[in-house]
Design a protein around this motif. Structure first.
Motif, PDB file in Angstrom:
ATOM      1  N   PRO A  78       0.870  -0.900   0.072  1.00  0.00           N
ATOM      2  CA  PRO A  78       0.413  -0.205  -0.072  1.00  0.00           C
ATOM      3  C   PRO A  78       0.972   1.066   0.230  1.00  0.00           C
ATOM      4  N   PRO A 105      -0.787   2.783  -3.587  1.00  0.00           N
ATOM      5  CA  PRO A 105      -1.865   2.602  -2.521  1.00  0.00           C
ATOM      6  C   PRO A 105      -3.322   3.287  -4.437  1.00  0.00           C
ATOM      7  N   SER A 117      -6.467   1.516  -2.459  1.00  0.00           N
ATOM      8  CA  SER A 117      -7.865   2.609  -1.729  1.00  0.00           C
ATOM      9  C   SER A 117      -8.909   1.791  -2.364  1.00  0.00           C
ATOM     10  N   TYR A 150      -6.903   4.284   2.747  1.00  0.00           N
ATOM     11  CA  TYR A 150      -6.655   5.630   1.007  1.00  0.00           C
ATOM     12  C   TYR A 150      -7.735   5.369   0.534  1.00  0.00           C
ATOM     13  N   ARG A 151      -7.653   6.747  -0.429  1.00  0.00           N
ATOM     14  CA  ARG A 151      -8.602   7.354  -1.053  1.00  0.00           C
ATOM     15  C   ARG A 151      -7.871   7.900  -2.402  1.00  0.00           C
ATOM     16  N   ASP A 152      -9.215   7.584  -3.208  1.00  0.00           N
ATOM     17  CA  ASP A 152      -8.525   8.204  -4.728  1.00  0.00           C
ATOM     18  C   ASP A 152     -10.367   7.492  -5.371  1.00  0.00           C
ATOM     19  N   ILE A 177      -2.272  10.131  -3.334  1.00  0.00           N
ATOM     20  CA  ILE A 177      -3.529   9.269  -2.199  1.00  0.00           C
ATOM     21  C   ILE A 177      -2.977   9.426  -1.061  1.00  0.00           C
ATOM     22  N   LEU A 178      -1.526   9.319  -0.904  1.00  0.00           N
ATOM     23  CA  LEU A 178      -0.528   9.451   0.462  1.00  0.00           C
ATOM     24  C   LEU A 178      -0.588  10.712   1.373  1.00  0.00           C
ATOM     25  N   ARG A 208      -3.632  11.262   2.752  1.00  0.00           N
ATOM     26  CA  ARG A 208      -3.643   9.986   3.512  1.00  0.00           C
ATOM     27  C   ARG A 208      -3.110  10.246   5.743  1.00  0.00           C
TER      28      ARG A 208
END
Length: 316
Positions: A176, A180, A184, A270-272, A282-283, A286
């Motif tokens: 991840p 990531p 996600s 993790y959000r996308d 993404i990193l 987060r």
């Protein structure tokens, strides 16, 4: 493995587009302790497999937890594999399915065809498998069931064909923190839609962010037991399904400290949302969410162990 995190991204307007060959990360051959063929991605600074070896890892984290003995001989299993890489997981599953009298309807997502091509051209890799398995793997490598491109763009297409049909889903992307995009919440939410009601998702990752997402998506979780000769490890991965997984020697319930870990900042996903973000984006998102979170900091027990080929076990 698939790694949009580790090199230039595919054309976002074309689901099957691939980076030009000269832009892809350098791949270096490696051998595990079991003597099996593997690779190290210079761009990702991470190995494709643990130091124990690709073949051992494929069996311990994917084939054995798949519990193929659940299925009657003659059954055809629908399998979706994300991040095919060298094809070791695929070949190990093919070999085990053949021994169990099962057929596989296999589909794979992969960004870069080079790892599989390098493996099939390697004498050591070929020596690991019966000729029938090699022949089938070569057919898959050149066939229409291996879909190349960013898995985030190809997965919706795969769902059009396989939604609710998969007996097994294998997720073997780089870790991840390195990739990531393929861990996600948005990607996992789509991925689990491939599963039959009694299907099983398998991954080497024990990351809190991944496990918490799977729980919130309604799946039951089991930890994959590490081998007895590696007592420094507390988990070898995660098995998940919409129905409770039957007891199996390779699986165990999550320990209390693991469930507590999911509630810590390490469990923030993790959000996308757009499905197009870079790994760095993404990193960073987060990191900011963890800074603002009221959740307790992660305090997962860490056990000292031997170094690997550069692949972490995903306990983040």
């Amino acid at each position: 493995m698939t790694w949009p995190a580790c090199g230039p991204e595919a054309d976002r307007d074309s689901p099957g587009a691939k980076p030009p060959p000269e832009a892809l990360p350098q791949l270096l051959p490696r051998l595990g302790r079991d003597g099996s063929f593997s690779l190290y991605s210079h761009g990702c600074e991470e190995g494709f497999h643990s130091a124990a070896g690709a073949l051992r890892e494929a069996n311990e984290k994917f084939v054995v937890p798949a519990a193929l003995e659940r299925f009657a001989p003659g059954r055809e299993l629908v399998v979706a594999e994300v991040a095919v890489g060298t094809g070791t997981n695929t070949a190990a599953l093919l070999a085990a399915a053949t021994a169990a009298g099962l057929e596989l309807d296999w589909w794979g997502l992969e960004l870069d065809p080079r790892p599989l091509a390098l493996a099939l051209a390697n004498a050591g890799f070929r020596a690991q498998w019966p000729e029938a398995v090699l022949s089938r793997l070569e057919g898959l490598a050149g066939g229409d069931r291996l879909w190349l491109g960013d898995a985030r763009r190809r997965l919706p297409e795969l769902l059009d064909i396989l939604a609710g049909r998969c007996d097994l889903v294998l997720l073997d992307a780089f870790s991840p923190p390195r990739c990531p995009q393929l861990w996600s919440r948005e990607f996992l939410e789509q991925l689990v839609r491939l599963l039959r009601p009694d299907g099983r998702l398998l991954t080497y990752s024990s990351a809190a962010a991944v496990r918490r997402c799977l729980l919130e998506l309604g799946l039951e979780l089991r930890a994959i037991r590490p081998p007895v000769d590696e007592p420094e490890r507390w988990s070898a991965g995660t098995a998940a399904g919409f129905t409770p997984l039957a007891p199996h020697p390779a699986l165990r319930p999550l320990e209390p400290f693991e469930r507590e870990h999911l509630a810590s900042r390490a469990g923030l996903p993790y959000r996308d949302p757009s499905g197009t973000a870079t790994a760095a984006e993404i990193l960073e998102r987060r990191r900011r969410e963890q800074e603002r979170s009221d959740a307790p900091p992660a305090r997962l027990p860490r056990r000292p162990g031997p170094g690997g080929l550069g692949r972490p076990e995903g306990h983040r």
